[in-house]
Design a protein around this motif. Structure first.
Motif, PDB file in Angstrom:
ATOM      1  N   GLY A 120     -33.098  81.928  39.797  1.00  0.00           N
ATOM      2  CA  GLY A 120     -32.340  81.745  38.681  1.00  0.00           C
ATOM      3  C   GLY A 120     -31.747  82.987  37.757  1.00  0.00           C
ATOM      4  O   GLY A 120     -30.969  83.138  37.375  1.00  0.00           O
ATOM      5  N   SER A 178     -34.248  82.255  33.155  1.00  0.00           N
ATOM      6  CA  SER A 178     -34.680  81.738  34.484  1.00  0.00           C
ATOM      7  C   SER A 178     -34.834  80.223  34.603  1.00  0.00           C
ATOM      8  O   SER A 178     -34.008  79.514  35.318  1.00  0.00           O
ATOM      9  CB  SER A 178     -35.977  82.378  34.989  1.00  0.00           C
ATOM     10  N   ALA A 232     -31.079  78.834  33.941  1.00  0.00           N
ATOM     11  CA  ALA A 232     -30.051  78.998  34.901  1.00  0.00           C
ATOM     12  C   ALA A 232     -30.352  78.039  35.943  1.00  0.00           C
ATOM     13  O   ALA A 232     -29.613  77.725  36.524  1.00  0.00           O
ATOM     14  CB  ALA A 232     -29.965  80.572  35.430  1.00  0.00           C
ATOM     15  N   THR A 233     -31.793  78.057  36.333  1.00  0.00           N
ATOM     16  CA  THR A 233     -32.256  77.151  37.387  1.00  0.00           C
ATOM     17  C   THR A 233     -31.715  75.719  37.251  1.00  0.00           C
ATOM     18  O   THR A 233     -31.256  75.082  38.100  1.00  0.00           O
ATOM     19  CB  THR A 233     -33.594  77.284  37.651  1.00  0.00           C
ATOM     20  N   ARG A 234     -31.884  75.250  35.927  1.00  0.00           N
ATOM     21  CA  ARG A 234     -31.765  73.939  35.566  1.00  0.00           C
ATOM     22  C   ARG A 234     -30.022  73.758  35.723  1.00  0.00           C
ATOM     23  O   ARG A 234     -29.809  72.428  36.251  1.00  0.00           O
ATOM     24  CB  ARG A 234     -31.894  73.434  34.174  1.00  0.00           C
ATOM     25  N   ALA A 247     -26.756  80.409  29.432  1.00  0.00           N
ATOM     26  CA  ALA A 247     -26.949  80.301  30.786  1.00  0.00           C
ATOM     27  C   ALA A 247     -25.870  79.550  31.416  1.00  0.00           C
ATOM     28  O   ALA A 247     -25.558  79.784  32.718  1.00  0.00           O
ATOM     29  CB  ALA A 247     -28.220  79.369  31.081  1.00  0.00           C
ATOM     30  N   ARG A 293     -27.382  78.042  38.385  1.00  0.00           N
ATOM     31  CA  ARG A 293     -26.804  79.324  38.363  1.00  0.00           C
ATOM     32  C   ARG A 293     -27.425  80.427  38.767  1.00  0.00           C
ATOM     33  O   ARG A 293     -28.587  80.203  38.249  1.00  0.00           O
ATOM     34  CB  ARG A 293     -25.963  79.328  37.050  1.00  0.00           C
ATOM     35  N   THR A 294     -26.961  81.438  38.855  1.00  0.00           N
ATOM     36  CA  THR A 294     -27.814  82.711  38.885  1.00  0.00           C
ATOM     37  C   THR A 294     -27.205  83.506  37.958  1.00  0.00           C
ATOM     38  O   THR A 294     -26.103  84.022  37.914  1.00  0.00           O
ATOM     39  CB  THR A 294     -27.829  83.464  40.374  1.00  0.00           C
TER      40      THR A 294
END
Ligand SMILES: *Cc1c(COP(=O)(O)O)cnc(C)c1O
Length: 241
Positions: free
Chosen positions: A157, A113, A116-118, A94, A121-122
């Motif tokens: 994310g 998800s 990536a959120t953590r 991620a 990022r997307t």
């Protein structure tokens, strides 16, 4: 030092193969992205690729990607993950990869998800579909993709960008028909889903490798994942010098 001069010739030859397929199918060159699969070669390949403006690279295993991501040139590339991914490796993927082509089950998408959120990022995500229903291959069943995409669409994310498949191996003309059929099914599925989900950006089709990329482009591929024809076989090249 390995001599990667041959890469330039390979790139020219693949680019002309792509161009010919694009022209045969009345498509635009800009609509097809060449993704270099670097899994069979070492990090030293990166500067050679950069020199010929290949900036999309793909890896199928974290253990092999790791060394390349530590190379000083790595930040100049867009990184694509194309291999089967265990949940406990998502935390490595991620933060460093831009695209994941091999999202083959819902719990993996949820984990991507989450990570990536953590890290803020997307990730650009493609759902892998096992169109040919080969038992040894990963991916959603054709009939299950729509409902999965529906559930996954709102996750933070990750951006659902389209579909990916691996066609069966091709050794005869008969196989070529079958492979074309597989690509066609994926294209149809992507078109349907884009409309059903009202998702304009669900516009990517990752299909085609060294053996079948011209067919894939004729059937609508927007990304071709090419290893052997671009970076060759490291073993024989090393043996030559
Ligand atoms: C290795 C690999 C490719 C590239 O295959 P080549 O035959 O070397 O072009 C493409 N997609 C996936 C998922 C791969 O693992």
């Amino acid at each position: 030092m390995l001599d990667y001069a041959y890469i330039k010739d390979n790139v020219i030859s693949v680019q002309s193969g792509v161009k010919a397929a694009v022209e045969r199918s009345n498509r635009l060159l800009d609509d097809v992205r060449i993704v270099a699969v670097t899994k069979s070669v070492g990090p030293e390949v990166l500067p050679a690729l950069l020199e010929v403006n290949v900036v999309d690279v793909a890896e199928n295993r974290w253990q092999i990607a790791r060394d390349k991501l530590a190379h000083p040139s790595s930040t100049a590339f867009r990184w694509h993950f194309i291999g089967s991914l265990q949940l406990n490796k998502v935390k490595y993927i991620a933060p460093r990869f831009d695209w994941v082509h091999s999202a083959d089950r819902e719990e993996l998408c949820v984990a991507l998800s989450h990570e990536a959120t953590r890290v803020g990022r997307t990730l650009q995500v493609l759902l892998q579909v096992n169109v040919a229903e080969e038992p040894q291959k990963h991916g959603f069943q054709v009939d299950h993709v729509a409902s999965a995409a529906n559930r996954l669409m709102g996750l933070p994310g990750i951006a659902l960008r389209g579909l990916m498949t691996m066609a069966p191996a091709m050794t005869s003309d008969e196989d070529a028909k079958r492979v074309r059929g597989v690509f066609r099914v994926l294209r149809q599925l992507q078109t349907d889903l884009k409309q059903r989900l009202s998702l304009e950006t669900f516009d990517q089709l990752s299909m085609g490798m060294s053996s079948d990329y011209p067919l894939a482009i004729e059937e609508g591929a927007t990304m071709v994942r090419i290893g052997r024809d671009l970076v060759g076989e490291r073993m024989s090249k090393e043996g030559e010098s």
